[in-house]
Design a protein around this motif. Structure first.
Motif, PDB file in Angstrom:
ATOM      1  N   VAL B  22       0.836  -1.201   0.000  1.00 23.51           N
ATOM      2  CA  VAL B  22       0.000   0.000   0.000  1.00 23.51           C
ATOM      3  C   VAL B  22       0.872   1.253   0.000  1.00 23.51           C
ATOM      4  O   VAL B  22       0.638   2.198  -0.763  1.00 23.51           O
ATOM      5  N   VAL B  23       1.892   1.252   0.834  1.00 26.51           N
ATOM      6  CA  VAL B  23       2.765   2.429   0.913  1.00 26.51           C
ATOM      7  C   VAL B  23       3.501   2.641  -0.412  1.00 26.51           C
ATOM      8  O   VAL B  23       3.569   3.751  -0.935  1.00 26.51           O
ATOM      9  N   VAL B  24       4.004   1.562  -0.986  1.00 32.34           N
ATOM     10  CA  VAL B  24       4.684   1.678  -2.284  1.00 32.34           C
ATOM     11  C   VAL B  24       3.708   2.193  -3.342  1.00 32.34           C
ATOM     12  O   VAL B  24       4.024   3.102  -4.118  1.00 32.34           O
ATOM     13  N   GLY B  25       2.505   1.617  -3.328  1.00 30.82           N
ATOM     14  CA  GLY B  25       1.503   2.033  -4.306  1.00 30.82           C
ATOM     15  C   GLY B  25       1.161   3.505  -4.172  1.00 30.82           C
ATOM     16  O   GLY B  25       1.000   4.215  -5.166  1.00 30.82           O
ATOM     17  N   ALA B  26       1.080   3.980  -2.931  1.00 25.79           N
ATOM     18  CA  ALA B  26       0.707   5.380  -2.710  1.00 25.79           C
ATOM     19  C   ALA B  26       1.862   6.314  -3.026  1.00 25.79           C
ATOM     20  O   ALA B  26       1.660   7.494  -3.315  1.00 25.79           O
ATOM     21  N   SER B  27       3.091   5.804  -2.980  1.00 23.42           N
ATOM     22  CA  SER B  27       4.254   6.679  -3.127  1.00 23.42           C
ATOM     23  C   SER B  27       4.723   6.836  -4.559  1.00 23.42           C
ATOM     24  O   SER B  27       5.582   7.664  -4.834  1.00 23.42           O
ATOM     25  N   THR B  28       4.232   6.003  -5.454  1.00 30.81           N
ATOM     26  CA  THR B  28       4.753   6.055  -6.816  1.00 30.81           C
ATOM     27  C   THR B  28       3.689   6.509  -7.805  1.00 30.81           C
ATOM     28  O   THR B  28       2.500   6.281  -7.601  1.00 30.81           O
ATOM     29  N   GLY B  29       4.185   7.118  -8.883  1.00 28.76           N
ATOM     30  CA  GLY B  29       3.281   7.570  -9.922  1.00 28.76           C
ATOM     31  C   GLY B  29       3.816   8.844 -10.541  1.00 28.76           C
ATOM     32  O   GLY B  29       4.647   9.525  -9.923  1.00 28.76           O
ATOM     33  N   PRO B  30       3.384   9.136 -11.770  1.00 28.68           N
ATOM     34  CA  PRO B  30       3.819  10.390 -12.388  1.00 28.68           C
ATOM     35  C   PRO B  30       3.196  11.555 -11.625  1.00 28.68           C
ATOM     36  O   PRO B  30       2.125  11.409 -11.048  1.00 28.68           O
ATOM     37  N   ALA B  31       3.895  12.671 -11.583  1.00 30.63           N
ATOM     38  CA  ALA B  31       3.471  13.858 -10.832  1.00 30.63           C
ATOM     39  C   ALA B  31       3.384  13.539  -9.351  1.00 30.63           C
ATOM     40  O   ALA B  31       3.773  12.459  -8.926  1.00 30.63           O
TER      41      ALA B  31
END
Ligand code: ATP
Ligand code: MG
Lengths: 269, 345
Positions: B22-31
């Protein structure tokens, strides 16, 4: 402590071919009695046992202590009758202990899980079959005889007053055969267990059961004490085998033992 | 008892894995904010804790309104498909079974195709997108047909007949869908995008849509963990142990199907997860359902959340469908695990 009464029990297979596997079987097995079913392959022994636990459709009546089995739920019946199939389905990736614990299912509530007491019962049964060292091994990694003893352990863990055994010792060595049958004999004496077992070893059947019923083509050929049922002439007629039947009477107790010894029909080379 | 303690340790490990995902998912992404600020900000947002993490309100909005729904939806979908897959495999004693077996996916696909071909002109102006609802209804109806057909021929006692009925009904639904697509080539792209599965554009309202189904379904399945263990000795012996086989199987199948249908209608057909995650859990933690079900739930959730991360980064020219990513990551890992386990034993 339960009586098992079977009246006109009939099992037929196939819609058109109509194999009559069990033909109007009638008998009453009382609490503490051990009935041995013998007979050649295909005689109907397994079909009879399977009918009692509701695995095959049948006509006639099966009653336990006067109550019709037909009207019981699976759970009620499981608390009264434990069954060891001739060919159990063994889940390879289950430990012996987990497997034996399944025998406690009839006592566990729908959403419940096994209690400490259930585990204690299982541990005790495993100990009595000297299976402790296998308890945490996977069934897929046990020998055929070890597996068969674990299946027996599951049935005994079920603590049902009626025990149905279909060839329970076919894969066991002579020592473990004796151990398993002695354990059942002791439970029968001690807890008045009602036992019905299908057996191919006639000498063992004669030794442990109280009464023998010989089936052939679904019909009862003879029923009664081993000494009366197991005659060389009858065995020749039903099994098409030539045997010597020895009766060996213990001088002190007056108990007789029936020993069936196969004979070669051709002279030994 | 020792096993109970080991069960707890496994559960904690599974929970930790899910939390990391969950933390990884929330921390990554464009912008959005620097990735390393996000875990701190997540802690900061917990009640009674407050410190400065340097994440602006606008950046937080990206995390909370764009990434988080996607993470949570991914978790719900992955967890649901995995626990349903484990239950299906258990109740049919068949390791090749996935939660789409009885037609939940084929039905949803057919429903979506019908909605997108026939209904588009009519429904384009509707305030709510009717595709998920229609897919959901079709998924349930298809499984019902399978169950009726199977029960009519083999009785509800036979799992094999049910599986075969599933094969027949799935082929039929797929044929219908292909026929429809053939006649309406202009929607092929849209339908395929739907079928391949996606988590992109997930909103909190998508999450709200599936949550009740996933929760109810998972709870019912978890309550049947012990029954699933009894099923391992076969229908006949299970019956002699006091399990009403037909009825119990029906309850388990209905629960697994309900949850599967719900997540499929929102996210499309994400393959592979429901088949492989339970197997991986079995290989690592053992085959008993007491561990298998909760660990599949958590492991499947974590897996799908993580599998969604590369898809989000590789958005040019079009986002990679999540189903493709799951197979890309999952298949080699599964083969590796099979190999090492075989060598070990
Ligand atoms: N499922 C079935 N369908 C059709 N016929 C069957 C079925 N099961 C058993 N039979 C037939 O019923 C008869 C009795 O079989 P049963 O298994 O009861 O014999 P058995 O006395 O247990 O034999 P064995 O000593 O070989 O175990 C046999 O003729 C067998 O071929
Ligand atoms: Mg038999």
């Amino acid at each position: 402590m339960s009586d098992l009464r079977l009246a006109d029990l009939t099992v037929t297979y196939g819609r058109r071919s109509r194999t009559v596997a069990v033909d109007a079987f009638t008998d009453a097995v009382h609490a503490g009695e051990w009935l041995g079913l013998i007979g050649p392959n295909g005689a109907g022994k397994s079909s009879l046992l399977r009918a009692i636990v509701g695995l095959v459709a049948h006509r006639g009546e099966i009653e336990i202590d006067g109550r019709r089995v037909r009207e019981m739920s699976d759970r009620e019946r499981a608390a009264l009758v434990a069954y060891v199939p001739q060919q159990p389905l063994i889940p390879d990736d289950m430990t012996a202990r987990e497997y034996a614990l399944l025998g406690r299912s009839p006592y566990i509530g729908y959403f419940g899980s096994e209690t400490r007491r259930d585990r204690a019962v299982v541990d005790e049964v495993l100990a009595r079959l000297t299976l402790e060292e296998f308890a945490d091994r996977l069934l897929g990694e046990l020998s055929g005889g070890e597996r068969q003893r674990v299946v027996l352990a599951r049935a005994l863990a079920q603590q049902a007053p009626i025990l149905l055994l279909d060839e329970p010792t076919s894969a066991l060595d002579i020592g473990h055969q004796q151990q398993a049958l002695e354990l059942v004999a002791e439970l029968r004496r001690h807890d008045e267990l009602t036992v019905v077992s299908a057996m191919h070893d006639l000498t063992l059947a004669a030794m442990y059961t109280g009464r023998l019923t010989m089936l052939d083509h679904g019909r009862v050929v003879a029923s009664g004490a081993a000494i009366d049922v197991l005659t060389a002439a009858r065995l020749r007629a039903v099994f098409d085998v030539s045997v010597t039947v020895d009766v060996d009477t213990d001088g002190a107790t007056g108990e007789s033992r029936v020993i069936v010894v196969p004979r070669r029909s051709l002279p030994a080379p | 008892m020792d096993t109970a303690r080991r069960d707890r340790i496994w559960l904690i490990a599974g929970g930790a894995f899910l939390l990391v995902a969950v933390v990884v998912g929330a921390s990554t992404g464009p912008a959005g904010p620097d990735w390393w600020r996000v875990p701190a900000e997540l802690v900061n947002r917990l009640p009674l804790i407050a410190f400065d993490t340097g994440v602006s309100e606008a950046e937080w909005k990206i995390v909370w309104q764009i990434r988080m729904p996607r993470v949570v939806l991914g978790g719900l979908v992955g967890g649901m498909l995995s626990i349903a897959g484990a239950s299906y495999q258990g109740v049919f004693r068949n390791p090749l079974v996935d939660p789409y077996l009885l037609g939940a996916a084929a039905g949803a696909g057919l429903g979506a195709t019908i909605a997108l071909t026939i209904g588009r002109g009519v429904t384009a102006s509707w305030p709510v997108d009717p595709v998920p609802t229609i897919a959901f209804v079709f998924a349930l109806a298809t499984v019902m047909v399978t169950y009726t057909v199977g029960a009519a021929f083999g009785g509800s006692r036979s799992g094999v007949t049910l599986v075969l009925a599933g094969v027949a009904v799935v082929s039929f639904a797929t044929a219908l869908q292909t026929f429809l697509l053939q006649r309406n080539l202009e929607v092929i792209r849209e339908v395929f995008q739907w079928i391949l599965g996606r988590l992109s554009g997930a909103t909190w309202s998508d999450v709200r849509l599936v949550v009740p189904y996933v929760v109810v379904s998972s709870i019912v399945l978890m309550l049947h963990r012990r029954h699933l263990d009894v099923f391992r000795v076969g229908d006949e012996e299970a019956a002699t142990l006091g399990v009403s086989v037909g009825r119990t199987r029906l309850v388990i199948v209905v629960a697994a199907t309900l949850g599967t249908a719900a997540v499929v209608s929102v996210s499309g057909l994400i393959g592979f997860v429901g088949l492989v995650v339970p197997h991986v859990v079995r290989l690592i933690a053992g085959a008993g359902h007491r561990r298998l079900l909760p660990l599949s739930l958590m492991g499947g959730a974590a897996f799908l959340i993580l599998a969604d991360v590369p898809g989000r980064m590789l958005t040019r020219p079009a986002e990679t469908p999540i189903g493709v990513v799951t197979a890309f990551i999952g298949a080699p890992f599964f083969i590796y695990l099979l190999r090492t386990r075989k060598v070990a034993s």
